[in-house]
Structures are given as C-alpha cells and as structure tokens.
Design a protein around this motif. Structure first.
Motif, mmCIF file in Angstrom:
data_model
loop_
_atom_site.group_PDB
_atom_site.id
_atom_site.type_symbol
_atom_site.label_atom_id
_atom_site.label_comp_id
_atom_site.label_asym_id
_atom_site.label_seq_id
_atom_site.Cartn_x
_atom_site.Cartn_y
_atom_site.Cartn_z
ATOM 1 N N ILE A 37 0.741 -1.276 -0.192
ATOM 2 C CA ILE A 37 0.009 0.075 -0.075
ATOM 3 C C ILE A 37 0.730 1.232 -0.011
ATOM 4 N N ASN A 38 2.264 1.176 0.343
ATOM 5 C CA ASN A 38 2.820 2.342 0.461
ATOM 6 C C ASN A 38 3.092 3.173 -0.591
ATOM 7 N N PHE A 39 3.033 2.790 -1.712
ATOM 8 C CA PHE A 39 3.132 3.581 -3.059
ATOM 9 C C PHE A 39 1.744 4.357 -3.316
ATOM 10 N N LEU A 40 0.691 4.046 -2.400
ATOM 11 C CA LEU A 40 -0.457 5.005 -2.658
ATOM 12 C C LEU A 40 -0.531 6.091 -1.508
ATOM 13 N N LEU A 41 0.416 6.076 -0.494
ATOM 14 C CA LEU A 41 0.203 7.046 0.513
ATOM 15 C C LEU A 41 0.718 8.123 0.099
ATOM 16 N N ASP A 42 0.416 9.361 0.634
ATOM 17 C CA ASP A 42 0.845 10.697 0.508
ATOM 18 C C ASP A 42 2.306 10.994 0.355
ATOM 19 N N GLU A 67 -8.074 7.850 5.843
ATOM 20 C CA GLU A 67 -7.985 8.282 4.637
ATOM 21 C C GLU A 67 -7.224 9.425 4.426
ATOM 22 N N GLY A 68 -6.806 10.312 5.546
ATOM 23 C CA GLY A 68 -6.212 11.420 5.397
ATOM 24 C C GLY A 68 -4.962 11.275 4.905
ATOM 25 N N ASP A 69 -4.306 9.683 5.293
ATOM 26 C CA ASP A 69 -3.120 9.575 4.889
ATOM 27 C C ASP A 69 -2.723 9.222 3.220
ATOM 28 N N TYR A 70 -3.834 9.212 2.556
ATOM 29 C CA TYR A 70 -3.783 8.808 0.943
ATOM 30 C C TYR A 70 -4.497 10.009 0.242
ATOM 31 N N SER A 71 -4.804 11.000 0.790
ATOM 32 C CA SER A 71 -5.974 11.764 0.401
ATOM 33 C C SER A 71 -5.736 12.334 -0.934
ATOM 34 N N MET A 72 -4.585 12.572 -1.434
ATOM 35 C CA MET A 72 -4.329 13.071 -2.630
ATOM 36 C C MET A 72 -4.602 12.022 -3.859
ATOM 37 N N LEU A 128 -4.595 -1.013 6.749
ATOM 38 C CA LEU A 128 -4.694 0.306 7.130
ATOM 39 C C LEU A 128 -4.942 0.396 8.762
ATOM 40 N N SER A 129 -5.883 -0.420 9.006
ATOM 41 C CA SER A 129 -6.143 -0.728 10.594
ATOM 42 C C SER A 129 -4.931 -0.839 11.540
ATOM 43 N N ALA A 130 -4.227 -1.963 10.863
ATOM 44 C CA ALA A 130 -2.922 -2.542 11.367
ATOM 45 C C ALA A 130 -2.022 -1.373 11.646
#
Length: 146
Positions: free
Chosen positions: A70-75, A113-118, A106-108
């Motif tokens: 998931i890291n590449f989808l984070l802000d 949602e704010g961490d990938y808002s863009m 995400l939970s773990a």
C-alpha cells in the motif's frame, strides 16, 4: 547490415504492438496483486505495457494492495530515485485501472483516509486485500504478481 536488421526488428515490434496485438490478446480481466513496496514501480510499468498491448477498452485491470504494497499509494510516497507515484497512478486510473487497498492493513498501521488523500478519488478500500484477490479470481480475473 546490423542497422538494417535492427530497424526491421523495431518495425516488426511496432507493428505487433498496434491493433494486431490487441486482436491477438482479446478482452482480458486481470488483478495485479501488490504486497511489496519494492515491486510498485515494476507493477505500474507492467500495467501500462499491458494496456498498451491489449487496449484500454478491452482490458479490465484491478490493482489490489495490502501489507507493504500500500505504501506507494500513501501521500508523498517516493521511489528510490525520489520520484513520486501520484502521476503514474492517476494516469493509469484515467485509463480505467482500479486501485484497491486492504482495510486490515490500514487498521493494523493506524492509517486513515487522510494518509492517502491526494489519491482518494482513485482508491477503494476493501475489507481484506487477500480476500479481494481471491474474490476477483472467482470472478474470472487472471492473477498477476509482479
């Protein structure tokens, strides 16, 4: 002679990559499974090449991410060269690619949602990344793991 044969090979490859390639491959449904950040660039490149060969309108691609994937989808996520992933993801989304993120991950990691808002306009959160991959396979999607 070497230049001539290289030119002929290049011309043949261009010819194969056009409409004939799309006809060869037909319609496809594919799930790209990304669970490792180090494979994100390869996955995005593979997806672009896949669409180029088969045609955007003939190919249904879903990217399912979980764990480190998931890291590449984070802000502000960047690859090893300092390049961000945002434009590549948005460009593929414009071509019809769907991006799904595992809610368990995400939970773990205490992310919201704010961490990938863009990228929120192109990301769907699903209950479980691995269950989503299995579900898509049951729906006839081919599983690819770059």
């Amino acid at each position: 002679m070497k230049i001539l044969s290289t030119g002929l090979i290049a011309a043949a490859l261009i010819t194969l990559a056009g409409p004939a390639a799309a006809e060869r491959y037909g319609e496809q449904r594919v799930v790209y499974h990304v669970n490792d950040f180090a494979r994100a660039n390869a996955a995005l490149r593979n997806i672009g090449n896949h669409l180029d060969a088969t045609g955007d309108d003939r190919t249904d691609i879903v990217v399912v991410t979980h764990s480190g994937g998931i890291n590449f989808l984070l802000d502000n996520a960047q690859d090893q060269k300092g390049n961000t992933f945002e434009m590549g993801v948005l460009e593929l989304a414009k071509r019809g690619v769907e991006f799904r993120v595992c809610a368990n991950t995400l939970s773990a990691r205490n992310l919201d949602e704010g961490d990938y808002s863009m990228l929120e306009e192109v990301i769907e959160v699903v209950p479980s990344g691995v269950a989503e991959v299995a579900h898509l396979q049951q729906q006839g999607y081919v599983h690819l793991k770059p």
